[in-house]
Enzyme design. Structure first.
Site, PDB file in Angstrom:
ATOM      1  CD  GLU A 119      -1.384   0.189   3.629  1.00 28.92           C
ATOM      2  OE1 GLU A 119      -2.118  -0.775   3.885  1.00 28.92           O
ATOM      3  OE2 GLU A 119      -1.463   1.283   4.204  1.00 28.92           O
ATOM      4  CB  CYS A 162      -1.927  -5.593   6.095  1.00 28.36           C
ATOM      5  SG  CYS A 162      -1.671  -4.012   6.906  1.00 28.36           S
ATOM      6  CG  HIS A 203      -1.852  -8.768   9.450  1.00 21.30           C
ATOM      7  ND1 HIS A 203      -0.649  -8.324   8.955  1.00 21.30           N
ATOM      8  CD2 HIS A 203      -2.560  -7.663   9.783  1.00 21.30           C
ATOM      9  CE1 HIS A 203      -0.641  -7.001   8.982  1.00 21.30           C
ATOM     10  NE2 HIS A 203      -1.781  -6.575   9.484  1.00 21.30           N
TER      11      HIS A 203
END
Lengths: 353, 138
Positions: A85, A117, A239
């Site tokens: 990103e 993400c 994550h």
């Protein structure tokens, strides 16, 4: 999504910039108790890119090392996807610059991905599809970021930089990817509007209806599909927006802290966004032995999760002998900087020279 | 820097691609069309040759009055590096304390941002050097 028997990882490597900043430094600048903030987020420091580092340079270094591990040349790659990103250009692909730097150009396809993400794991799935369908022999999936946090925003405590590259193929695999599933919804937990420098987020809304909902539902679906129980896995990678969320999600799903430990990098390098799960998996593979099973679930705001069921093969032993640094080695070279230097490096000083 | 000029030099800057004289075997970087020793004997025999990316520091200096492009990096270190193939390049040494640099230090090339034409313009990438052990836990 059903995968063919033989699709998986041939090579991998990660890169993290050298500079670090501690939560205390950030808190001191804004009149907050940074130490407590860091303790709450379970983050002791985060990585900071040098002004001459960006997603292109991070991706390139990781890609070179991943190719070395895979024992392939640039011309052997037929696809490169870079998920991030923080692509340096809004229009002009990061992937073409990376492709040129590793001599993969010109007979190949390339594109940049963006999914907060989880753009890196989206690149994994694309390469898996192309390999499984027989369209290509080898593809490269990269997840890398130099993430942004507005001065004074809570994101500043975690938004970090780093990335990892994976060579996805069907032969000489060091790990097979046996199954992948995704869970995707329209959830406005975090965004950055076109042309804006810093993202906005929904504060506590980023937790339960966003991260936890997607990570747990996606992982549960993977377990259901594979028929595996959490304790059948040697390792799990989730994550890591902070050090708290992945541990909580793991516990809720029945995974232990021991399974997470090798891949839990957020404590020292912060949230590397698209680099988070790819780096966590790389650190886990650094420790894995033939036959080990790894469960991976990414998360990207907006929102979605991708889960992967991975089994390490006997080739991991040969790969480890190649002269490529482990994630522990890459991250061991660190230099702590004060907030002022961090602000300069991250271009937060308006009107600076 | 003109876009076309940078684009022409991408192979050199990203990959360290020079040339090797097909007559005497001498390696040149940046690439040359003719070998200065073999002259016409080397005509059309200057083949692309990729440097392996490692070398050693010959001499170095810390720059405290920076070029405008590198103000964010100030102070920074510039060095002359002799590559394994014998050619000498000028480049930045990054990610290392100045006190840890010495002549003979083994370095390897890594791609970094060299500059940009302001916030709207093109970004230029190319090689800089770091100590060969700096990312190997040593």
């Amino acid at each position: 999504m059903k995968t063919k028997d033989d699709v998986g990882i041939k090579g991998y490597a990660g890169y993290v910039p050298k500079y670090r900043i501690k939560p205390e430094e950030i808190g001191d600048c804004w009149g907050e108790d940074g130490k407590t903030m860091g303790r709450g987020l379970r983050v002791e420091s985060k990585s900071v890119p040098s002004p001459d580092e960006d997603v292109v340079t991070i991706s390139t270094q990781a890609a070179k090392w991943a190719m070395k591990r895979a024992g392939i040349k640039g011309e052997d790659l037929e696809a490169i996807y870079v998920g991030s990103e923080s692509h340096p250009y809004a229009v002009k692909p990061t992937a073409t610059i990376v492709a040129a730097s590793i001599a993969a150009s010109p007979h190949m396809t390339a594109a940049d991905y963006e999914f907060a993400c989880k753009a890196g794991t989206a690149a994994f799935q694309t390469c898996m599809g192309l390999v499984s369908s027989g369209m290509i022999e080898n593809g490269m999936a990269i997840g890398a970021d130099t993430s942004q946090g507005a001065p004074g925003d809570a994101l500043e405590y975690t938004a970090a930089a780093g990335g990892a590259a994976y060579v996805i193929g069907s032969e000489d695999l060091l790990a097979k990817i046996k199954e992948t599933v995704s869970y995707t919804t329209d959830t406005p937990d975090f965004w950055r509007r076109e042309g804006e420098k810093y993202p906005q987020h929904g504060g506590r809304f980023t937790g339960k209806p966003a991260y936890f909902k997607h990570v747990t539902n996606c992982t549960k679906k993977l377990l259901e599909r594979t028929g595996n129980e959490p304790d059948e896995y040697d390792y799990a990678v989730f994550h890591q927006p902070n050090g708290k969320f992945p541990v909580k999600a793991a516990k809720k799903l029945g995974f232990s802290k021991d399974q997470l430990e090798p891949g839990l990098l957020v404590t020292h390098i912060g949230n590397t966004y698209s680099g988070s799960v790819p780096l966590g998996l790389a650190a886990t593979l650094d420790q894995a032995e033939p036959g080990d099973k790894i469960m991976v679930t990414s998360y990207g705001s907006g929102a979605g999760s991708d889960s992967f069921d991975i089994e390490v093969t006997e080739n991991i032993t040969d790969v480890k002998e190649k002269d490529v640094p482990t994630i522990e080695e890459v991250t061991s070279n660190e230099e702590f900087v004060p907030y002022s230097v961090y602000a300069k490096y991250r271009d937060k000083i308006e009107g600076g020279r | 820097m003109a876009i076309a000029r940078f684009w022409r030099e991408i192979k050199q800057r990203y990959k360290g691609i020079g040339v090797k004289c097909g007559n005497c075997g001498e390696i040149f970087f940046p690439p040359r069309d003719i070998c200065p020793e073999c002259r016409r004997e080397s005509y059309k025999k200057m083949d692309e040759y990729e440097l392996n990316g490692t070398g050693e520091v010959i001499t170095y200096t810390r720059v405290e009055d920076p070029h405008p492009e590198f103000e964010d990096l100030c102070p920074y270190v510039m060095a002359i590096v002799e590559m394994d193939e014998g050619v000498r390049l000028t480049g930045h040494i990054v990610d290392v304390d100045y006190d840890d640099i010495e002549a003979g230090l083994e370095v390897e090339a890594s791609m970094r941002k060299l500059g940009e034409d302001g916030p709207e313009g093109m970004i230029y990438y190319g090689y800089k050097f770091w100590p060969i052990d700096s990312r190997r836990g040593e």
